[in-house]
Design a protein around this motif. Structure first.
Motif, PDB file in Angstrom:
ATOM      1  N   UNK A 604       0.834  -1.212   0.000  1.00  9.96           N
ATOM      2  CA  UNK A 604       0.000   0.000   0.000  1.00  9.96           C
ATOM      3  C   UNK A 604       0.860   1.250   0.000  1.00  9.96           C
ATOM      4  N   UNK A 605       1.939   1.204   0.784  1.00  8.77           N
ATOM      5  CA  UNK A 605       2.852   2.351   0.900  1.00  8.77           C
ATOM      6  C   UNK A 605       3.492   2.646  -0.454  1.00  8.77           C
ATOM      7  N   UNK A 606       3.918   1.566  -1.101  1.00  8.06           N
ATOM      8  CA  UNK A 606       4.564   1.694  -2.399  1.00  8.06           C
ATOM      9  C   UNK A 606       3.609   2.328  -3.417  1.00  8.06           C
ATOM     10  N   UNK A 607       2.376   1.787  -3.439  1.00  7.85           N
ATOM     11  CA  UNK A 607       1.368   2.290  -4.389  1.00  7.85           C
ATOM     12  C   UNK A 607       1.076   3.763  -4.109  1.00  7.85           C
ATOM     13  N   UNK A 608       0.994   4.129  -2.827  1.00 13.62           N
ATOM     14  CA  UNK A 608       0.705   5.526  -2.470  1.00 13.62           C
ATOM     15  C   UNK A 608       1.850   6.424  -2.931  1.00 13.62           C
ATOM     16  N   UNK A 609       3.090   5.955  -2.729  1.00 11.45           N
ATOM     17  CA  UNK A 609       4.257   6.753  -3.150  1.00 11.45           C
ATOM     18  C   UNK A 609       4.208   7.009  -4.657  1.00 11.45           C
ATOM     19  N   UNK A 638       3.818   9.986   5.131  1.00 13.00           N
ATOM     20  CA  UNK A 638       4.214   8.663   4.638  1.00 13.00           C
ATOM     21  C   UNK A 638       5.455   8.158   5.379  1.00 13.00           C
ATOM     22  N   UNK A 639       6.330   9.091   5.754  1.00 13.76           N
ATOM     23  CA  UNK A 639       7.505   8.724   6.549  1.00 13.76           C
ATOM     24  C   UNK A 639       7.077   8.105   7.874  1.00 13.76           C
ATOM     25  N   UNK A 640       6.046   8.748   8.504  1.00 15.25           N
ATOM     26  CA  UNK A 640       5.520   8.216   9.785  1.00 15.25           C
ATOM     27  C   UNK A 640       4.926   6.834   9.564  1.00 15.25           C
ATOM     28  N   UNK A 641       4.160   6.698   8.450  1.00 17.50           N
ATOM     29  CA  UNK A 641       3.543   5.411   8.148  1.00 17.50           C
ATOM     30  C   UNK A 641       4.628   4.339   7.988  1.00 17.50           C
ATOM     31  N   UNK A 643       7.562   4.299   9.352  1.00 18.62           N
ATOM     32  CA  UNK A 643       8.081   3.954  10.690  1.00 18.62           C
ATOM     33  C   UNK A 643       7.136   2.980  11.379  1.00 18.62           C
ATOM     34  N   UNK A 644       5.814   3.242  11.235  1.00 22.56           N
ATOM     35  CA  UNK A 644       4.830   2.359  11.871  1.00 22.56           C
ATOM     36  C   UNK A 644       4.859   0.966  11.252  1.00 22.56           C
ATOM     37  N   UNK A 645       5.085   0.898   9.947  1.00 24.74           N
ATOM     38  CA  UNK A 645       5.164  -0.424   9.311  1.00 24.74           C
ATOM     39  C   UNK A 645       6.392  -1.164   9.863  1.00 24.74           C
ATOM     40  N   UNK A 646       7.467  -0.400  10.103  1.00 26.02           N
ATOM     41  CA  UNK A 646       8.658  -0.991  10.721  1.00 26.02           C
ATOM     42  C   UNK A 646       8.309  -1.576  12.083  1.00 26.02           C
ATOM     43  N   UNK A 647       7.594  -0.777  12.893  1.00 29.22           N
ATOM     44  CA  UNK A 647       7.184  -1.248  14.231  1.00 29.22           C
ATOM     45  C   UNK A 647       6.245  -2.441  14.108  1.00 29.22           C
ATOM     46  N   UNK A 648       5.395  -2.446  13.055  1.00 27.59           N
ATOM     47  CA  UNK A 648       4.470  -3.566  12.851  1.00 27.59           C
ATOM     48  C   UNK A 648       5.261  -4.843  12.559  1.00 27.59           C
ATOM     49  N   UNK A 649       6.358  -4.700  11.808  1.00 28.90           N
ATOM     50  CA  UNK A 649       7.214  -5.868  11.551  1.00 28.90           C
ATOM     51  C   UNK A 649       7.824  -6.373  12.856  1.00 28.90           C
ATOM     52  N   UNK A 650       8.026  -5.466  13.803  1.00 24.18           N
ATOM     53  CA  UNK A 650       8.554  -5.843  15.114  1.00 24.18           C
ATOM     54  C   UNK A 650       7.474  -6.433  16.014  1.00 24.18           C
ATOM     55  N   UNK A 651       6.271  -6.614  15.501  1.00 22.54           N
ATOM     56  CA  UNK A 651       5.209  -7.289  16.257  1.00 22.54           C
ATOM     57  C   UNK A 651       4.206  -6.336  16.898  1.00 22.54           C
ATOM     58  N   UNK A 652       4.309  -5.026  16.615  1.00 21.10           N
ATOM     59  CA  UNK A 652       3.392  -4.055  17.215  1.00 21.10           C
ATOM     60  C   UNK A 652       2.103  -3.972  16.364  1.00 21.10           C
ATOM     61  N   UNK A 653       1.076  -4.710  16.801  1.00 26.30           N
ATOM     62  CA  UNK A 653      -0.176  -4.773  16.035  1.00 26.30           C
ATOM     63  C   UNK A 653      -0.851  -3.410  15.952  1.00 26.30           C
ATOM     64  N   UNK A 654      -0.708  -2.671  17.036  1.00 30.15           N
ATOM     65  CA  UNK A 654      -1.333  -1.353  17.076  1.00 30.15           C
ATOM     66  C   UNK A 654      -0.725  -0.437  16.013  1.00 30.15           C
ATOM     67  N   UNK A 655       0.616  -0.530  15.882  1.00 25.19           N
ATOM     68  CA  UNK A 655       1.287   0.288  14.864  1.00 25.19           C
ATOM     69  C   UNK A 655       0.777  -0.104  13.477  1.00 25.19           C
ATOM     70  N   UNK A 656       0.478  -1.393  13.280  1.00 23.73           N
ATOM     71  CA  UNK A 656      -0.035  -1.845  11.986  1.00 23.73           C
ATOM     72  C   UNK A 656      -1.372  -1.182  11.697  1.00 23.73           C
ATOM     73  N   UNK A 658      -2.440   1.577  12.956  1.00 22.67           N
ATOM     74  CA  UNK A 658      -2.204   3.011  12.778  1.00 22.67           C
ATOM     75  C   UNK A 658      -1.731   3.277  11.351  1.00 22.67           C
ATOM     76  N   UNK A 659      -0.828   2.405  10.853  1.00 24.79           N
ATOM     77  CA  UNK A 659      -0.322   2.558   9.489  1.00 24.79           C
ATOM     78  C   UNK A 659      -1.454   2.406   8.486  1.00 24.79           C
ATOM     79  N   UNK A 660      -2.339   1.451   8.736  1.00 25.21           N
ATOM     80  CA  UNK A 660      -3.441   1.205   7.808  1.00 25.21           C
ATOM     81  C   UNK A 660      -4.346   2.437   7.718  1.00 25.21           C
ATOM     82  N   UNK A 661      -4.659   2.966   8.887  1.00 26.47           N
ATOM     83  CA  UNK A 661      -5.510   4.158   8.880  1.00 26.47           C
ATOM     84  C   UNK A 661      -4.801   5.331   8.208  1.00 26.47           C
ATOM     85  N   UNK A 662      -3.515   5.450   8.501  1.00 26.87           N
ATOM     86  CA  UNK A 662      -2.728   6.530   7.901  1.00 26.87           C
ATOM     87  C   UNK A 662      -2.803   6.463   6.386  1.00 26.87           C
TER      88      UNK A 662
END
Lengths: 816, 118
Positions: A604-609, A638-641, A643-656, A658-662
């Protein structure tokens, strides 16, 4: 048991929870065994499966982070279970929330001597349906018989309105919680508290302030100790939790001091053991947090502008939530909004107090039903449990049952005031006006008389009305509708619609549904959002009917009657009826916030970029400076998103999440920019539509329609001048609707529509049926039978194929 | 008539609540609250209301929606204007003669009919 009424309100917060009780006169805060009014929303499960909640669990967050969980409110409605390895169990967010509610319930019992059966629980204004539904489930698991939900800003406003006598004018509640930010614009006039509008950010909270400070500490450590540390690294998770607690403490200390140290000796951060000693100053906090504060203030300004107000017109600002004690935030609010902050209100417990007051207005007494039932002739009563009206009505009706019945009724207030004596009418009903004393509970006794003038006992024998504020029906926070196969949304309830609400529409299926075939599915996606396009809205549930559930095969174009219903707390129920067979389906298959995997998010991030790049090229080509600026902001987000995708890869579901909504919000912004660049086209369309509709409306419309048309045209002009794309589109819809209504009164309208439909015969989904219809239509044309032409044309429309791509964007809807 | 327009006239909040366009805010709250109570108890008197377009069923949702509309001063103003029109003018007029259609394809271009074009 308590003689007085007991209305319980609970603020189930991301970081802390609180409870308050209203007895009809005063609000009392519920205290924990430690004597505090806040219960940290933290739960621990040990190896034996014993549960620890609140302050004690918070202390263990440090020692046993793997089995201690907080901030689960942000995962409510996602279905994401959290691990407790020591107990070998997984618990869903609503189960953890239930443990916090049980703890608060026990505190109420300790302080007031009864286990509350009913309560009002607050939820953020921008909570979506699955999140609200999970909150109700948590209450049920905690042993509550009945709960109602209230939006947090309304609760705060109610508490602030109750505390401040004679408050009038427009005011704002600025509610920055641990995980969410809500801004609400309200108005008090003649004792009526009215919510004018909401705005907010479902993923901005105190936690984000902690994160920027944690990032600062990590950067400092990286620079001074020569190690590379990032919040996205899953190996650092346990150490980061400890560091975050230390940062939180430092942040609180900095509300009083100019500088402090973040001290954590021998902190294990992945492979490194570090002695953390980083100086944090108030200036650092100001510098790091100002962008977040400004983001919240931008929401306030947007809300004010949307309702045609300037910050200077606000009579006051009420602050709610722990992070609002930060000096940087208070200073910035005063500087940028120039408004006085309301004093004397506790930002930490205001929501719970308001929820308790709301419980009174909803007549939701927490006391369990008495064991000894009253005797007497039963009567149904309806009255406002809380009202600003000094002369409200009480309405009643006798329950149909054998035995003596009263012919008249009188209501007597506790201090001896008596109402008029009203006769029961032929329906066994009465309406009486009563006088109530201001700002206190008024208890009334029912006095019934039989035909021979004797007193007769009535059940209930008493009821009370609290004179205070009248709260308007809670408004729906996000528009709710059903996605159609053409990627459009059929709106059922507009944002702001008063709850409870119920609405029914008829739709048609876009393809056949075969009886007995499990893979043949009728899918009805339910979406929330403010956009006309379904793909821009969030899917919050779906009703699915499989072929093996059907009584009969349904051809394409079959009618489905769909009813959506929302209760006062925004809980959704849906009912679909197949019109031809009257078969009914009610189960909502999915009521979860859709999952967001890091891979899908990255795509999604790639497509948005890519889209941003295209829009930027177009903006440069056309010299659209404002667009270039806005695209710059989008890139920052998008930079924040990322970062959140990075945190989501680290297992942070909430960050995922947040990224989706972003990404979804960015998508909507890009759509708006796209629309904005096509504004000249839209304007041209508007001019044509108005001129076309004007001639029809002037000939075929009623005076009221003409007046509505004038109003719509004025709206078009206003939106054109202000270059408001969405508003112009909305006004254009009105113009077209009125023009279209008039058009179909023209005698040539249906023959013309028939000819057009017939010209698309070859693409129809059921060719033999379509051919027959066209033949019928031709015959009707020959004899001038407009009724048949209309019927045939409508049936032909139902046989037109759905576009596959649009259908996929419309969440695979089977309806049109 | 396209659904929504007839309703917009018939569901004027003043008609739904049985109030004059001059009703005060207190009267609006009092009457709305009374009607909701009556509807919850199934009072016959409360089940219908009259508008210039005839008699209509009154539901709790309609009363809540009407109250919400009239609480907003800007939206109330529009309803006041419409409700103040004389009753004889409110029924849609029947077309006298068929005028020439200025742009026959317009409804389709604007999204009506089976398929949008353009």
């Amino acid at each position: 048991m308590s003689e007085k009424s007991l209305f319980l309100g609970i603020d189930l917060g991301t970081t802390n929870s609180a409870a308050a009780v209203f007895d009809g006169t005063q609000v009392h805060l519920v205290r924990t065994p430690q004597g505090t009014t806040l219960t940290p929303s933290i739960v621990r499960l040990d190896a034996k499966g014993s549960v620890t909640v609140g302050a004690k669990a918070r202390r263990l967050l440090d020692l046993d982070p793997d089995n201690t969980r907080g901030e689960f409110k942000r995962l409510m409605g996602t279905g994401q279970a959290l691990d407790f390895p020591a107990a070998k169990r997984q618990l869903k967010p609503e189960q953890l929330a239930a443990e916090v509610l049980k703890s608060l319930r026990a505190d109420v019992q300790e302080q007031f001597g009864l286990a509350p059966a009913r309560a009002v629980i607050s939820v953020p204004a921008l909570f979506e349906l699955p999140q609200s539904s999970a909150t109700s489930e948590a209450a049920r698991l905690a042993g509550f018989e009945r709960v109602e939900l209230i939006q947090e800003p309304i609760a705060s406003a109610l508490a602030a309105g109750w505390t401040t006598h004679n408050a009038a004018g427009s005011w704002m509640v600025f509610d920055l919680g641990g995980g969410t930010f809500d801004a609400s614009l309200l108005e008090t006039r003649d004792g009526l508290l009215r919510v004018i509008g909401h705005d907010g950010d479902n993923f901005l909270g105190g936690r984000d302030f902690d994160h920027v400070l944690v990032d600062f500490v990590l950067e400092t450590l990286s620079a001074t100790q020569g190690v590379r540390l990032a919040r996205a690294d899953p190996a650092l998770a346990a150490g980061l939790r400890k560091l975050k607690l230390a940062v939180e403490d430092a942040k609180i200390e900095l509300t009083r001091e100019k500088a402090t140290s973040v001290l954590v000796p021998a902190l294990q951060l992945g492979a490194h053991v570090l002695d953390v000693d980083v100086t944090l100053t108030r200036d650092d906090v100001t510098r790091l947090c100002t962008p977040l504060v400004d983001r919240s203030i931008a929401v306030c300004v947007r809300l004010l502008r949307h309702h045609g107000l300037d910050p200077g017109q606000l009579s006051r600002l009420v602050l709610v939530g722990g992070p609002t004690v930060m000096p940087v935030l208070r200073q910035r609010l005063q500087d940028l909004l120039g408004v006085t902050l309301a004093d004397g209100l506790d930002p930490m417990t205001l929501v719970a107090q308001g929820a308790a007051l709301y419980a009174a207005s909803a007549g939701l007494d927490a006391r369990p039903a008495p064991k000894l039932e009253e005797q007497g002739r039963r009567i149904w009563l309806q009255y406002p449990a809380m009202t600003s009206d000094l002369s409200p009505h009480v309405v009643g009706r006798l329950v149909e049952e054998p035995g003596p019945k009263p012919v008249s009724i009188q209501l007597e207030r506790h201090d001896g005031w008596k109402s008029a004596e009203a006769p029961f009418n032929e329906e066994g009903a009465f309406v009486l006006a009563v006088d109530v004393e201001p700002r206190k509970p008024n208890e009334f006794t029912l006095r019934g008389k039989t035909a021979d003038g004797k007193a007769i006992a009535l059940k209930p024998s008493k009821f009370s009305i609290v004179q205070g504020l009248t709260l308007n029906d809670p408004p729906l926070s996000r528009t709710l509708g059903v996605a159609m196969a053409n990627d459009r949304v059929n709106t059922y309830f507009e944002r702001g619609a008063p709850l409870p609400a119920r609405r029914t529409f008829r739709h048609e299926t876009v393809e056949a549904l075969v009886k007995g075939q499990q893979e043949s599915v009728l899918r009805i996606p339910i979406v929330q959002g403010e956009y006309d396009h379904a793909h821009l809205c969030r899917l919050v549930g779906a009703l699915e009917v499989r072929g093996d559930q059907l009584d009969a095969t349904l051809p394409a174009g079959s009618q489905v009657e769909l009813t959506l219903e929302l209760d006062r707390g925004g809980r959704l129920s849906a009912r679909a009826m197949i019109v031809s067979t009257t078969q009914v389906f009610e189960e909502i298959a999915q009521l979860l916030v859709p999952e967001a995997t890091p891979e899908a998010l990255h795509g999604g991030l790639q497509a948005t970029r890519d889209r941003v790049t295209q829009l930027r090229t177009a903006a440069f080509r056309h010299g659209l400076t404002r667009h270039i600026e806005q695209l710059g902001q989008v890139e920052q987000t998008l930079g924040e998103v990322e970062r959140d995708i990075g945190a989501a890869r680290g297992g942070d579901t909430d960050a995922a999440q947040k990224a989706k909504r972003g990404l979804l919000e960015i998508d909507a912004t890009l759509d708006q920019l796209d629309g904005d660049s096509k504004f000249p086209e839209l304007e041209e369309e508007a001019v044509s539509a108005v001129s076309w509709a004007s001639s029809l409306v002037s000939r075929f419309a009623s005076p009221q329609e003409q007046r509505l048309f004038d109003e719509a045209v004025a709206g078009v002009e206003k939106a054109r001048r202000a270059r408001q794309v969405h508003e112009l589109q909305r006004r254009l819809r009105q113009v077209r609707q009125l023009g279209n209504a008039a058009y179909y009164r023209h005698p040539d309208a249906w023959p013309e529509q028939f000819e057009h439909a017939a010209s698309n015969l070859s693409s129809m989904t059921d060719l033999p049926k379509a051919e027959k219809l066209v033949a019928d239509g031709r015959a009707a044309m020959a004899r001038g039978d407009t009724t048949t032409i209309k019927r045939v044309t409508e049936q032909l429309w139902r046989l037109a194929p759905a576009d596959a791509r649009e259908r996929q964007q419309g969440h695979n809807s089977s309806l049109r | 008539m396209v659904p929504g327009l007839f309703e917009r006239i018939a569901q004027n909040p003043f008609y739904v609540l049985g109030l004059a366009p001059t009703a005060s805010r207190t009267e609006l709250e009092r009457e709305g609250s009374k009607l909701l109570s009556m509807l919850q108890l199934g009072f016959k008197d409360a089940l219908t209301y009259r508008s210039p377009l005839g008699e209509h069923p009154r539901t709790e949702e309609a009363v809540r929606a009407a109250m919400a509309e009239l609480r907003d001063p800007k939206r109330r103003l529009v309803h006041e204007l419409l409700a103040a029109l004389p009753a004889s003018q409110t029924v849609p007029a029947a077309p006298q003669a068929a005028p020439e259609l200025k742009w026959p394809r317009a409804p389709r271009v604007f999204g009506y009919g089976p398929k949008r074009e353009g």
